[in-house]
Scaffold this motif. Structure first.
Motif, PDB file in Angstrom:
ATOM      1  N   UNK A  64     -69.885  52.957  15.581  1.00 56.55           N
ATOM      2  CA  UNK A  64     -69.885  51.645  14.929  1.00 56.55           C
ATOM      3  C   UNK A  64     -70.662  51.694  13.611  1.00 56.55           C
ATOM      4  N   UNK A  65     -69.976  51.356  12.537  1.00 59.05           N
ATOM      5  CA  UNK A  65     -70.651  51.257  11.240  1.00 59.05           C
ATOM      6  C   UNK A  65     -70.884  49.767  10.980  1.00 59.05           C
ATOM      7  N   UNK A  66     -72.150  49.358  11.008  1.00 59.81           N
ATOM      8  CA  UNK A  66     -72.447  47.959  10.742  1.00 59.81           C
ATOM      9  C   UNK A  66     -72.624  47.772   9.245  1.00 59.81           C
ATOM     10  N   UNK A  67     -72.591  46.531   8.816  1.00 57.12           N
ATOM     11  CA  UNK A  67     -72.614  46.259   7.377  1.00 57.12           C
ATOM     12  C   UNK A  67     -73.828  45.395   7.048  1.00 57.12           C
ATOM     13  N   UNK A  68     -73.822  44.793   5.862  1.00 54.28           N
ATOM     14  CA  UNK A  68     -74.916  43.898   5.497  1.00 54.28           C
ATOM     15  C   UNK A  68     -74.375  42.470   5.495  1.00 54.28           C
ATOM     16  N   UNK A  69     -74.995  41.651   6.278  1.00 51.19           N
ATOM     17  CA  UNK A  69     -74.547  40.284   6.524  1.00 51.19           C
ATOM     18  C   UNK A  69     -75.107  39.944   7.897  1.00 51.19           C
ATOM     19  N   UNK A  70     -74.567  38.940   8.542  1.00 49.49           N
ATOM     20  CA  UNK A  70     -75.080  38.621   9.876  1.00 49.49           C
ATOM     21  C   UNK A  70     -74.738  39.709  10.884  1.00 49.49           C
ATOM     22  N   UNK A  71     -73.928  40.674  10.477  1.00 50.41           N
ATOM     23  CA  UNK A  71     -73.597  41.805  11.352  1.00 50.41           C
ATOM     24  C   UNK A  71     -74.580  42.952  11.192  1.00 50.41           C
ATOM     25  N   UNK A  72     -75.641  42.721  10.428  1.00 45.88           N
ATOM     26  CA  UNK A  72     -76.534  43.850  10.091  1.00 45.88           C
ATOM     27  C   UNK A  72     -77.236  44.427  11.322  1.00 45.88           C
ATOM     28  N   UNK A  73     -77.387  43.594  12.358  1.00 49.00           N
ATOM     29  CA  UNK A  73     -78.085  44.079  13.559  1.00 49.00           C
ATOM     30  C   UNK A  73     -77.136  44.598  14.634  1.00 49.00           C
ATOM     31  N   UNK A  74     -75.831  44.671  14.298  1.00 48.25           N
ATOM     32  CA  UNK A  74     -74.825  44.976  15.326  1.00 48.25           C
ATOM     33  C   UNK A  74     -75.156  46.242  16.124  1.00 48.25           C
ATOM     34  N   UNK A  75     -75.705  47.250  15.457  1.00 47.29           N
ATOM     35  CA  UNK A  75     -75.991  48.492  16.193  1.00 47.29           C
ATOM     36  C   UNK A  75     -76.990  48.293  17.332  1.00 47.29           C
ATOM     37  N   UNK A  76     -77.810  47.234  17.218  1.00 48.49           N
ATOM     38  CA  UNK A  76     -78.760  46.951  18.298  1.00 48.49           C
ATOM     39  C   UNK A  76     -78.040  46.451  19.540  1.00 48.49           C
ATOM     40  N   UNK A  77     -76.878  45.833  19.351  1.00 49.01           N
ATOM     41  CA  UNK A  77     -76.204  45.158  20.463  1.00 49.01           C
ATOM     42  C   UNK A  77     -75.210  46.052  21.185  1.00 49.01           C
ATOM     43  N   UNK A  78     -74.876  47.181  20.566  1.00 48.83           N
ATOM     44  CA  UNK A  78     -73.880  48.073  21.161  1.00 48.83           C
ATOM     45  C   UNK A  78     -74.545  49.353  21.640  1.00 48.83           C
ATOM     46  N   UNK A  79     -74.086  49.839  22.780  1.00 50.61           N
ATOM     47  CA  UNK A  79     -74.549  51.128  23.273  1.00 50.61           C
ATOM     48  C   UNK A  79     -73.634  52.209  22.735  1.00 50.61           C
ATOM     49  N   UNK A  99     -65.257  52.641  13.749  1.00 51.38           N
ATOM     50  CA  UNK A  99     -64.901  51.288  13.315  1.00 51.38           C
ATOM     51  C   UNK A  99     -66.046  50.628  12.576  1.00 51.38           C
ATOM     52  N   UNK A 100     -65.680  49.791  11.598  1.00 54.37           N
ATOM     53  CA  UNK A 100     -66.684  49.050  10.859  1.00 54.37           C
ATOM     54  C   UNK A 100     -66.588  47.585  11.280  1.00 54.37           C
ATOM     55  N   UNK A 101     -67.668  46.880  11.060  1.00 52.15           N
ATOM     56  CA  UNK A 101     -67.716  45.453  11.378  1.00 52.15           C
ATOM     57  C   UNK A 101     -68.307  44.788  10.147  1.00 52.15           C
ATOM     58  N   UNK A 102     -67.495  43.989   9.428  1.00 48.65           N
ATOM     59  CA  UNK A 102     -67.922  43.495   8.115  1.00 48.65           C
ATOM     60  C   UNK A 102     -67.583  42.024   7.902  1.00 48.65           C
ATOM     61  N   UNK A 103     -68.468  41.356   7.215  1.00 48.98           N
ATOM     62  CA  UNK A 103     -68.219  39.973   6.815  1.00 48.98           C
ATOM     63  C   UNK A 103     -67.391  39.913   5.544  1.00 48.98           C
ATOM     64  N   UNK A 104     -67.065  38.691   5.123  1.00 51.51           N
ATOM     65  CA  UNK A 104     -66.172  38.541   3.970  1.00 51.51           C
ATOM     66  C   UNK A 104     -66.873  38.767   2.641  1.00 51.51           C
ATOM     67  N   UNK A 105     -68.168  38.479   2.561  1.00 54.82           N
ATOM     68  CA  UNK A 105     -68.884  38.816   1.336  1.00 54.82           C
ATOM     69  C   UNK A 105     -68.935  40.325   1.198  1.00 54.82           C
ATOM     70  N   UNK A 106     -69.249  40.959   2.297  1.00 58.61           N
ATOM     71  CA  UNK A 106     -69.377  42.419   2.327  1.00 58.61           C
ATOM     72  C   UNK A 106     -68.051  43.094   1.990  1.00 58.61           C
ATOM     73  N   UNK A 107     -67.001  42.678   2.672  1.00 57.98           N
ATOM     74  CA  UNK A 107     -65.721  43.395   2.553  1.00 57.98           C
ATOM     75  C   UNK A 107     -64.902  42.948   1.352  1.00 57.98           C
TER      76      UNK A 107
END
Ligand SMILES: Cc1ncc(C[n+]2csc(CCOP(=O)(O)OP(=O)(O)O)c2C)c(N)n1
Ligand code: SF4
Lengths: 349, 256
Positions: free
Chosen positions: B58-73, B101-109
């Motif tokens: 998982x590639x997390x991005x900058x936005x409210x998804x920035x902490x995503x790696x903490x939530x996934x094993x 896979x990446x997880x990105x917001x609309x500002x980011x992407x």
């Protein structure tokens, strides 16, 4: 003596990288270093590696970030404006503790400047490398053999310190041809790290590569960890070379292509009776502070010759701390000293 | 957790809903009523169902998804703002066997990272993108995004977004649709259960595309940001139905 191959600095960078185990390259064309990506695009498929032309230097450095996160030996190369664009990515590499080799064939700046030889990215590399606390281990070759050797060695140094390592060349070193003794290929496999991501996990705990440390104390701890590594690098990677008079009146400090010019300049000056010695840093960060300080207690003056308005000279002055006068001779914008000019300056000191 | 299970068993209750195996059982640092956690969960359920937790990255991005790696094993990396597709490219080129896979917001992407998005798609890069379109910059507290609807008042379009000053909302799917490297492309919504189920179907197809090595896949998910839209969560769902979907019609645009 085994055979040597005639090559320019761009090709020596590519061949040194491949022999050093580099199997991943992401970059974007820019003069005077486009022959490096060209060469990598030809050579990497031959050795089972991956070459990819990125859409920009911004993308290139972030592709390197991804490959480095897997423990791969990865490189990008560019020239000044392209390195400016990579700054954020380099800072993320400091923060995420990722190894990468970044070669900058420096050209005249600021702005689009020109494609001639310059050394005006000294700060960009040794002080910059992006925002935040972090510095870039930086080497400066003066010959094509040294371009090859330093590129070859940089991948393992980057891995040793989990940090980006940069090499500063210039338009002359990029294109000048000299014979090179190639070296035995180093391990190209993905490094067995306890931090790398990807591959099959088979139940191993997850690894996450990140530079986010929301708690100030945790970030402070990271920065102390980085600086402890720089302190180790200062002990183990500081490199310089000296030549010239054994009992000099004048110490000349120069690096890279400027040092090469000074070598001839010193010979001309010696013929005119000037007793001078050249000290050339091979590592710019860590900086050879100790030997410069030692000489500053013995010589009458220090002359710094540099292809910029005066960046490297500041580190020399910091090393000297006023023990003797430090004179400066600089050219900028792609203008280069002649050996005669250096000899003339030495004669007048 | 065990205690609960035993108690439920004693009471003759069946456990039908729990944390997906590849998610960490930790609280998410996201606002109540936000649809980000739904999208997180969809990714996790799909990774579990496809049995790829050992090789998903998982590639997390900058936005409210920035902490995503903490939530996934899962193995992962946190990417600079907009650069997740480039980072994913680096990982995928080293490990083609991984499902990246990446997880990105609309500002980011769609703003700062539009070049990385389009070029990853143009290359047919074998990666999957979960794209969260909430029409605003959530993390930085509600500035205008390139996806912001005309007339929407944000902290940097206080008079409402006007086409005259800032142009028109950017339709990422329309931009990507013509690129031959794209193997799967869909726009879904997360505002109601039936749409969430559809979104999951599309997202799963996107992951399957990558497993089969077909090329670039992206699923845009229309999302809410109740905090910065200044709405109750239910009002925000209604806004998606009434205002957002008409601007961004749902559909599967590419399926190879
Ligand atoms: C280079 C850079 N520019 C700006 C920012 C500040 N920033 C952080 S998050 C963000 C916007 C995120 O919005 P979006 O991608 O829409 O995701 P959301 O928070 O809405 O989920 C911005 C501008 C940053 N971190 N880095
Ligand atoms: S700011 Fe908006 S997008 Fe971010 S977590 Fe809160 S509601 Fe969700």
């Amino acid at each position: 003596m085994s055979e040597r191959t005639l090559m320019d600095g761009n090709r020596a960078t590519a061949e040194g990288a491949i022999a050093g185990g580099c199997r991943y390259f992401f970059g974007y064309p820019i003069t005077p270093q486009s022959h490096i990506p060209e060469r990598m695009s030809l050579r990497l498929p031959e050795v089972g590696g991956v070459y990819l032309q990125a859409e920009s230097e911004v993308a290139a450095i972030n592709m390197c970030y991804g490959a480095a996160a897997c423990g791969a030996k990865v490189m990008t190369t560019s020239s000044s404006p392209g390195i400016s664009l990579m700054q954020e990515g380099i800072s993320y590499m400091y923060g995420a503790e990722l190894p990468c080799v970044i070669v900058n064939m420096v050209r005249g700046g600021p702005g689009l400047g020109n494609i001639a030889a310059a050394q005006s990215d000294y700060w960009l590399s040794t002080r910059g490398g992006g925002h935040g606390d972090g510095q870039m281990i930086t080497f400066a070759p003066w010959s094509i053999q040294e371009v090859y050797d330093l590129t070859y060695e940089s991948f393992d140094i980057a891995l040793k310190y989990r940090a980006p390592v940069s090499l500063l060349g210039d338009a002359i070193l990029a294109q000048m041809m000299e014979p090179v003794q190639e070296r035995k290929p180093l391990d190209a496999a993905l490094s067995q790290t306890d931090w790398g991501i990807g591959g099959e996990r088979h139940g191993r705990e997850k690894n996450v590569i990140t530079s986010i440390y929301i708690q100030p104390r945790a970030l402070e701890e990271l920065n102390h960890r980085l600086y402890a590594r720089y302190a180790q690098a200062a002990r183990e990677e500081t490199r310089w070379a000296e030549l010239g008079a054994e009992d000099p009146e004048i110490l000349v400090c120069a690096y890279g292509i400027a040092a090469r010019i000074c070598q001839t300049g010193l010979e001309l000056a010696a013929a005119a009776g000037v007793k001078a010695r050249l000290l050339r840093p091979i590592s710019l960060f860590p900086f050879p502070t100790a030997p410069i300080r030692e000489w500053s207690e013995k010589v009458r003056k220090i002359l710094v010759v540099e292809l910029s308005m005066g960046q490297f000279v500041e580190d020399v002055r910091l090393a000297v701390e006023g023990r003797c006068p430090v004179e400066f001779s600089g050219h900028t914008g792609g203008v280069v000293h002649t050996p005669e000019e250096v000899a003339g300056v030495l004669g007048n000191l | 957790m065990i205690d609960t299970l035993e108690t439920m068993d004693d009471a003759g209750l069946e456990l039908v809903y729990t944390v997906p195996a590849c998610m960490e059982p930790v609280p998410m640092r996201l606002c109540p009523g936000c649809t980000h956690p739904i999208a997180h969960r969809l990714c996790a359920e799909i990774v579990d169902e496809l049995g790829i937790a050992d090789r998903a990255v998982l590639i997390s991005s900058v936005g409210c998804s920035v902490f995503a790696n903490e939530f996934f094993r899962l193995d992962g990396a946190q990417a600079a703002h907009g650069r997740a597709p480039a980072v994913a490219t680096g990982v995928k080129r080293v490990h083609p066997e991984n499902i990246v896979f990446t997880y990105q917001g609309d500002g980011d992407l769609a703003s700062i990272g539009l070049a990385e998005t389009i070029h990853a798609a143009a290359r047919g890069e074998d990666i999957t993108i979960a794209f969260i379109n909430n029409g605003i910059y959530g993390m930085t507290r509600g500035q205008m995004a390139p996806t912001t609807l005309l007339g929407h008042k944000t902290t940097t379009s206080p008079y409402g977004r006007s086409a005259e000053d800032t142009g028109y909302p950017l339709d990422v799917c329309a931009l990507l649709q013509t690129l031959p490297g794209v193997a799967f492309l869909a726009r879904e919504s997360l505002h109601a259960p039936k749409y969430v189920r559809r979104a999951k179907r599309s997202l799963k197809k996107a992951f399957q595309c990558q497993i089969e090595g077909k090329g670039f896949s992206l699923v845009e998910m229309l999302s809410t940001c109740p905090s910065c839209w200044h709405m109750e969560p239910l009002e925000a769902f209604e806004r998606i139905e009434k205002e957002v979907i008409p601007q961004y019609p749902l559909g599967v645009f590419v399926e190879k």
